[in-house]
Every structure is written in C-alpha cells, then in structure tokens.
Design a protein around this motif. Structure first.
Motif, short mmCIF file in Angstrom:
data_model
loop_
_atom_site.label_atom_id
_atom_site.label_comp_id
_atom_site.label_asym_id
_atom_site.label_seq_id
_atom_site.Cartn_x
_atom_site.Cartn_y
_atom_site.Cartn_z
N LEU A 97 0.83 -1.12 -0.02
CA LEU A 97 -0.09 -0.19 0.03
C LEU A 97 0.79 1.21 -0.19
CD1 LEU A 97 -2.85 1.30 0.11
CD2 LEU A 97 -2.66 1.16 2.62
N GLY A 98 1.88 1.36 1.01
CA GLY A 98 2.70 2.26 0.55
C GLY A 98 3.36 3.06 -0.73
N ALA A 99 3.69 1.75 -1.48
CA ALA A 99 4.25 1.96 -2.78
C ALA A 99 3.05 2.70 -3.60
CB ALA A 99 4.80 0.76 -3.17
N GLU A 100 1.90 2.11 -3.62
CA GLU A 100 0.66 2.43 -4.42
C GLU A 100 0.44 3.78 -4.06
OE1 GLU A 100 -2.75 -0.16 -4.36
OE2 GLU A 100 -1.60 -1.61 -3.64
N LEU A 101 0.51 4.31 -2.53
CA LEU A 101 0.21 5.90 -2.27
C LEU A 101 1.17 6.60 -2.95
CD1 LEU A 101 -0.71 5.18 1.43
CD2 LEU A 101 -2.07 6.63 -0.11
N VAL A 102 2.33 6.16 -2.75
CA VAL A 102 3.78 7.03 -3.31
C VAL A 102 3.24 7.11 -5.07
CG1 VAL A 102 6.00 7.03 -4.10
CG2 VAL A 102 5.56 6.36 -1.92
N ARG A 103 3.00 6.27 -5.70
CA ARG A 103 2.80 6.11 -6.87
C ARG A 103 1.33 7.23 -7.50
NH1 ARG A 103 7.67 5.28 -8.25
NH2 ARG A 103 8.32 3.23 -8.52
N ALA A 104 0.41 7.11 -6.49
CA ALA A 104 -0.94 7.88 -6.77
C ALA A 104 -0.20 9.43 -6.61
CB ALA A 104 -1.81 7.32 -5.79
N ILE A 105 0.44 9.78 -5.62
CA ILE A 105 0.91 10.98 -5.29
C ILE A 105 1.83 11.70 -6.35
CG2 ILE A 105 2.38 12.32 -3.76
CD1 ILE A 105 1.15 10.68 -1.49
N GLU A 106 2.57 10.76 -7.03
CA GLU A 106 3.34 11.00 -8.36
C GLU A 106 2.27 11.51 -9.43
OE1 GLU A 106 7.10 8.19 -7.41
OE2 GLU A 106 5.78 7.37 -8.88
N ARG A 107 1.28 10.65 -9.58
CA ARG A 107 0.48 10.85 -10.63
C ARG A 107 -0.17 12.27 -10.37
NH1 ARG A 107 -0.54 5.53 -10.16
NH2 ARG A 107 -2.44 5.76 -8.78
N GLU A 108 -0.73 12.50 -9.00
CA GLU A 108 -1.22 13.80 -8.83
C GLU A 108 -0.43 14.84 -9.24
OE1 GLU A 108 -4.28 14.55 -7.99
OE2 GLU A 108 -5.12 12.63 -8.07
N GLY A 109 1.01 14.75 -8.81
CA GLY A 109 2.19 15.59 -8.84
C GLY A 109 2.39 15.93 -10.45
N ARG A 110 2.16 15.01 -11.23
CA ARG A 110 2.33 15.13 -12.71
C ARG A 110 1.13 15.95 -13.34
NH1 ARG A 110 4.70 10.25 -12.53
NH2 ARG A 110 2.73 9.00 -13.00
N GLU A 111 -0.03 15.63 -12.82
CA GLU A 111 -1.24 16.16 -13.43
C GLU A 111 -1.10 17.87 -12.86
OE1 GLU A 111 -4.75 14.29 -11.76
OE2 GLU A 111 -4.21 12.51 -12.81
N ARG A 112 -0.58 18.09 -11.91
CA ARG A 112 -0.38 19.59 -11.51
C ARG A 112 0.93 20.26 -11.92
NH1 ARG A 112 -3.57 16.81 -8.53
NH2 ARG A 112 -5.37 17.67 -7.51
N GLY A 113 1.51 19.61 -12.98
CA GLY A 113 2.72 20.35 -13.62
C GLY A 113 4.00 19.79 -12.99
N GLY A 114 3.92 18.99 -12.10
CA GLY A 114 5.31 18.68 -11.59
C GLY A 114 6.17 17.77 -12.59
N VAL A 115 7.49 17.96 -12.66
CA VAL A 115 8.38 17.19 -13.35
C VAL A 115 9.37 16.34 -12.62
CG1 VAL A 115 8.01 18.58 -15.46
CG2 VAL A 115 9.92 19.16 -13.83
N GLU A 116 9.58 16.72 -11.15
CA GLU A 116 10.28 16.18 -10.41
C GLU A 116 9.57 16.12 -9.12
OE1 GLU A 116 15.10 16.61 -9.38
OE2 GLU A 116 13.94 18.43 -9.25
N LEU A 117 9.93 15.17 -8.07
CA LEU A 117 9.35 15.06 -6.94
C LEU A 117 10.46 14.84 -5.76
CD1 LEU A 117 6.04 13.18 -5.99
CD2 LEU A 117 8.22 12.91 -4.32
N GLU A 118 10.05 15.92 -4.73
CA GLU A 118 11.08 15.58 -3.56
C GLU A 118 10.20 15.34 -2.12
OE1 GLU A 118 12.51 19.21 -0.70
OE2 GLU A 118 13.21 19.38 -2.68
N LEU A 119 10.96 14.41 -1.38
CA LEU A 119 10.40 13.96 0.04
C LEU A 119 11.28 14.07 0.91
CD1 LEU A 119 11.34 10.95 0.52
CD2 LEU A 119 9.84 10.35 -1.64
N HIS A 120 10.90 14.05 1.98
CA HIS A 120 11.81 14.15 3.40
C HIS A 120 11.69 12.84 3.98
CE1 HIS A 120 11.39 18.52 2.81
NE2 HIS A 120 12.18 18.18 1.80
N ALA A 121 12.52 11.68 3.77
CA ALA A 121 12.36 10.39 4.12
C ALA A 121 12.99 10.25 5.60
CB ALA A 121 12.82 9.33 3.20
N GLN A 122 12.18 9.43 6.45
CA GLN A 122 12.75 8.96 7.61
C GLN A 122 13.88 8.10 7.07
OE1 GLN A 122 10.10 7.30 10.59
NE2 GLN A 122 8.85 9.14 10.39
N VAL A 123 15.22 8.17 7.88
CA VAL A 123 16.34 7.49 7.43
C VAL A 123 16.03 6.01 7.51
CG1 VAL A 123 18.73 6.64 8.11
CG2 VAL A 123 18.23 9.07 7.98
#
Length: 151
Positions: free
Chosen positions: A93-119
């Motif tokens: 599910l975590g991977a599915e959520l990441v991919r869904a957020i990526e799709r939403e980002g692309r739809e809003r003009g994003g070409v690159e995604l940044e995140l702040h990951a727990q180590v």
C-alpha cells in the motif's frame, strides 16, 4: 485491495488526519503541533481505504507556489506525511500511495518530486526510484534525508 483517492470532504480529511495521528503522533511520538501545519490547508491529501471504508493510509502533495517556495525549484512538487496503519504495512500500500501522489504531482505540472524520508525508510523509497541527496538532518526528533525522483 485498497481504494486510493483524493480526500475531498471534511469526513475524508478527518480520516486522513486520524491516520497521521495514529502513525506519527501516537506511534512515533511526533508532537501534534509539528504534525499538523499550515500546509495542510492547501495540500492535496490522498486517502487509502479498505473495502469496508476504514482508513488504511494517506499522503499529501504540496504543489504550485508553495512547493516552489519550499524547494526553490520550478516544477518540483513535494510528497509528505506518507503514513500506513500498522495492519496494512507490508501489503504494498505504501508504494501504491507513492505512485498515486506521483500521478497527482504530474497532473499539477510537476516534473520532479522531492520528499523528506525518515532514514529507516530510505530503502523503501530507493526501491521506488528515489535518490538521496544531502546530509541526514533532524525533523521532529527523527533522522531524515531529502530524496528526489524525476516524474
């Protein structure tokens, strides 16, 4: 199988915030005043729900001017507050959520995604194509590292 969609109603947003409270505030001891911020009001929140409607996970997307202010990079969007309830971890599910957020980002003009990951989650994001950059830093008492991926 979970259904993932943009949280569009007050009831759905309450479920989003409930998942975040369970995972970050209750499990990881992040102070509530740090978990919920002014970015929540303008972010896109995704909600994963089980067939019975119970919440399983969430994540948020920061885009547009706010993302530009935070990253300093035109076309870069931010994924944050990714959380999966304990009973749904290890299901993909975590991977599915990441991919869904990526799709939403692309739809809003994003070409690159940044995140702040727990180590401790670096390997999870690396498997999804993210690359760590910069040093480890503290966020709410938890070591983090910035990661990016071209969308």
């Amino acid at each position: 199988m979970a259904r993932i969609r943009v949280a569009a109603t007050e009831d759905e947003l309450a479920l989003v915030y409930g998942v975040r409270r369970e995972v970050f505030v209750d499990e990881q001891d992040v102070p509530a005043e740090l978990e919920y911020d002014e970015l929540d009001a303008t972010s896109v929140h995704l909600l994963a729900r089980a067939e019975d409607g119970s919440p399983l996970g969430t994540g948020r997307l920061i885009h547009g001017e706010q993302a530009l202010e935070l990253t300093g990079r035109q076309g870069r969007v931010l994924l944050g507050r990714l959380a999966v309830v304990r009973t749904a971890r290890g299901t993909g599910l975590g991977a599915e959520l990441v991919r869904a957020i990526e799709r939403e980002g692309r739809e809003r003009g994003g070409v690159e995604l940044e995140l702040h990951a727990q180590v401790r989650a670096l390997g999870f994001y690396e498997r999804l194509g993210y690359v760590a950059e910069g040093p480890v830093y503290d966020d709410a008492g938890i070591p983090h590292r910035t990661m990016t991926r071209v969308l």
